[in-house]
Design an enzyme around this catalytic site. Structure first.
Site, mmCIF file in Angstrom:
data_model
loop_
_atom_site.group_PDB
_atom_site.id
_atom_site.type_symbol
_atom_site.label_atom_id
_atom_site.label_comp_id
_atom_site.label_asym_id
_atom_site.label_seq_id
_atom_site.Cartn_x
_atom_site.Cartn_y
_atom_site.Cartn_z
ATOM 1 N N SER A 14 0.838 -1.216 0.000
ATOM 2 C CA SER A 14 0.000 0.000 0.000
ATOM 3 C C SER A 14 0.870 1.261 0.000
ATOM 4 O O SER A 14 0.484 2.283 -0.568
ATOM 5 C CB SER A 14 -0.976 0.002 1.179
ATOM 6 O OG SER A 14 -0.289 0.173 2.396
ATOM 7 N N HIS A 110 8.537 3.191 9.439
ATOM 8 C CA HIS A 110 8.255 2.325 10.582
ATOM 9 C C HIS A 110 6.957 2.783 11.241
ATOM 10 O O HIS A 110 6.785 3.978 11.504
ATOM 11 C CB HIS A 110 9.413 2.373 11.578
ATOM 12 C CG HIS A 110 9.217 1.442 12.718
ATOM 13 N ND1 HIS A 110 9.359 0.076 12.570
ATOM 14 C CD2 HIS A 110 8.828 1.653 13.994
ATOM 15 C CE1 HIS A 110 9.079 -0.508 13.729
ATOM 16 N NE2 HIS A 110 8.747 0.423 14.609
HETATM 17 C C1 GRF Z 1 3.854 -0.627 6.869
HETATM 18 O O1 GRF Z 1 3.065 -0.576 8.025
HETATM 19 C C2 GRF Z 1 5.236 -0.122 7.155
HETATM 20 O O2 GRF Z 1 5.280 0.844 8.151
HETATM 21 C C3 GRF Z 1 5.965 -1.366 7.597
HETATM 22 O O3 GRF Z 1 5.424 -2.394 6.813
HETATM 23 C C4 GRF Z 1 4.098 -2.058 6.425
HETATM 24 C C5 GRF Z 1 4.013 -2.235 4.937
HETATM 25 O O4 GRF Z 1 2.706 -2.101 4.452
HETATM 26 N N1 GRF Z 1 7.389 -1.189 7.462
HETATM 27 P P1 GRF Z 1 2.428 -2.080 2.880
HETATM 28 O O5 GRF Z 1 3.002 -3.367 2.301
HETATM 29 O O6 GRF Z 1 3.086 -0.864 2.314
HETATM 30 O O7 GRF Z 1 0.940 -2.033 2.756
#
Ligand code: GRF
Length: 204
Positions: A14, A110
Site C-alpha cells: 500500500s 516504521h
Molecule cells: C507498513 O506498516 C510499514 O510501516 C511497515 O510495513 C508495512 C508495509 O505495508 N514497514 P504495505 O506493504 O506498504 O501495505
C-alpha cells in the site's frame, strides 16, 4: 535531474501504491523504475506490473547467505543506476555491504515512533503497551534494526475505544501521507544530514 527510485516490498504494497499515486498526481522529482521483492507472491509486484514498472523477484533460498543475496541485488541496482532505495514493508535486514554501498540513500518507514517499538510489530506492540500516542517514523537505513537517522515523524493518538484494527488504519493513513513527502524531499536534495540529525531544507 530526476532520481531513479527502487522500491523494496515484501507484501501488500500500500505504501508503494501511495508513492505511485503521489508521483502521478504531484510528482516526486523521481521515477520509480523498479520494484523488488523477496517474496514471489507479494501483491506489490502486481501493483508494479499494473503500473508498467519493472518488477523483480529474487528467491533468497537460492543463495547461501544474505551477503550473497544482497551482492546480487546491489549489482542489479547499479546496473539500473538507482539513486534511492525505498523500503516499503521489506521484511529483510540489509547486509552491511548493502547499507554501506547505499549509505544515506535508503529510506524506511516504521509504524511507531522510533526509537520505541522497533521490529516487525510496531503497531500491535504500541497498542498492547498502552501508550496514548504512537505514530509513524521515516528514517535513513543503516545496518541496524530501525536505527538510522530520523527524517520525519508524525504522531497518532490511540483513543481508549480504538481497536487494534482501527489503529492500524490510522497509522497507514499517516504513512501514505508522509512517505511520499519524504521521498520528494530526498529527490529534491532537501535532506541535510549531520550525524544523527536530519534537517529538511525549506520546509513550510
Ligand atoms: C507498513 O506498516 C510499514 O510501516 C511497515 O510495513 C508495512 C508495509 O505495508 N514497514 P504495505 O506493504 O506498504 O501495505
Amino acid at each position: 535531474m530526476k532520481k531513479r527510485i527502487a522500491v523494496f516490498a515484501s507484501g501488500f504494497g500500500s505504501n508503494l501504491q501511495a508513492l505511485i499515486d503521489y508521483n502521478n498526481k504531484h510528482g516526486l522529482n523521481g521515477d520509480i523504475v523498479l520494484v523488488f521483492s523477496n517474496n514471489k507472491d507479494a501483491f506489490a509486484l502486481e501493483r508494479a506490473k499494473k503500473n508498467k514498472i519493472k518488477a523483480v523477484f529474487m528467491d533468497p533460498t537460492r543463495y547461501s547467505s544474505r551477503e550473497q543475496y544482497d551482492s546480487e541485488i546491489i549489482e542489479m541496482l547499479e546496473e539500473e543506476k538507482i539513486d534511492l532505495v525505498v523500503l516499503a514493508g521489506y521484511m529483510f535486514l540489509l547486509s552491511q555491504e548493502f547499507a554501506d554501498r547505499f549509505k544515506n540513500k535508503i529510506l524506511n518507514i516504521h509504524p511507531a515512533l522510533l526509537p520505541s517499538f522497533k521490529g516487525t510489530h510496531g503497531i500491535k506492540d504500541a497498542y498492547r503497551y498502552g501508550v496514548k500516542v504512537t505514530g509513524v517514523t521515516v528514517h535513513f537505513v543503516d545496518e541496524g534494526l530501525d536505527s538510522g537517522p530520523i527524517i520525519l515523524q508524525e504522531t497518532v493518538d490511540i483513543d481508549p475505544d480504538d481497536s487494534v484494527e482501527e489503529l492500524e488504519e490510522k497509522i497507514h493513513k499517516v504513512e501514505h501521507k508522509i512517505y511520499p513527502e519524504t521521498v520528494k524531499y530526498f529527490c529534491e536534495d532537501r535532506l541535510e544530514i549531520d550525524g544523527r540529525r536530519v534537517k529538511i531544507l525549506n520546509k513550510k
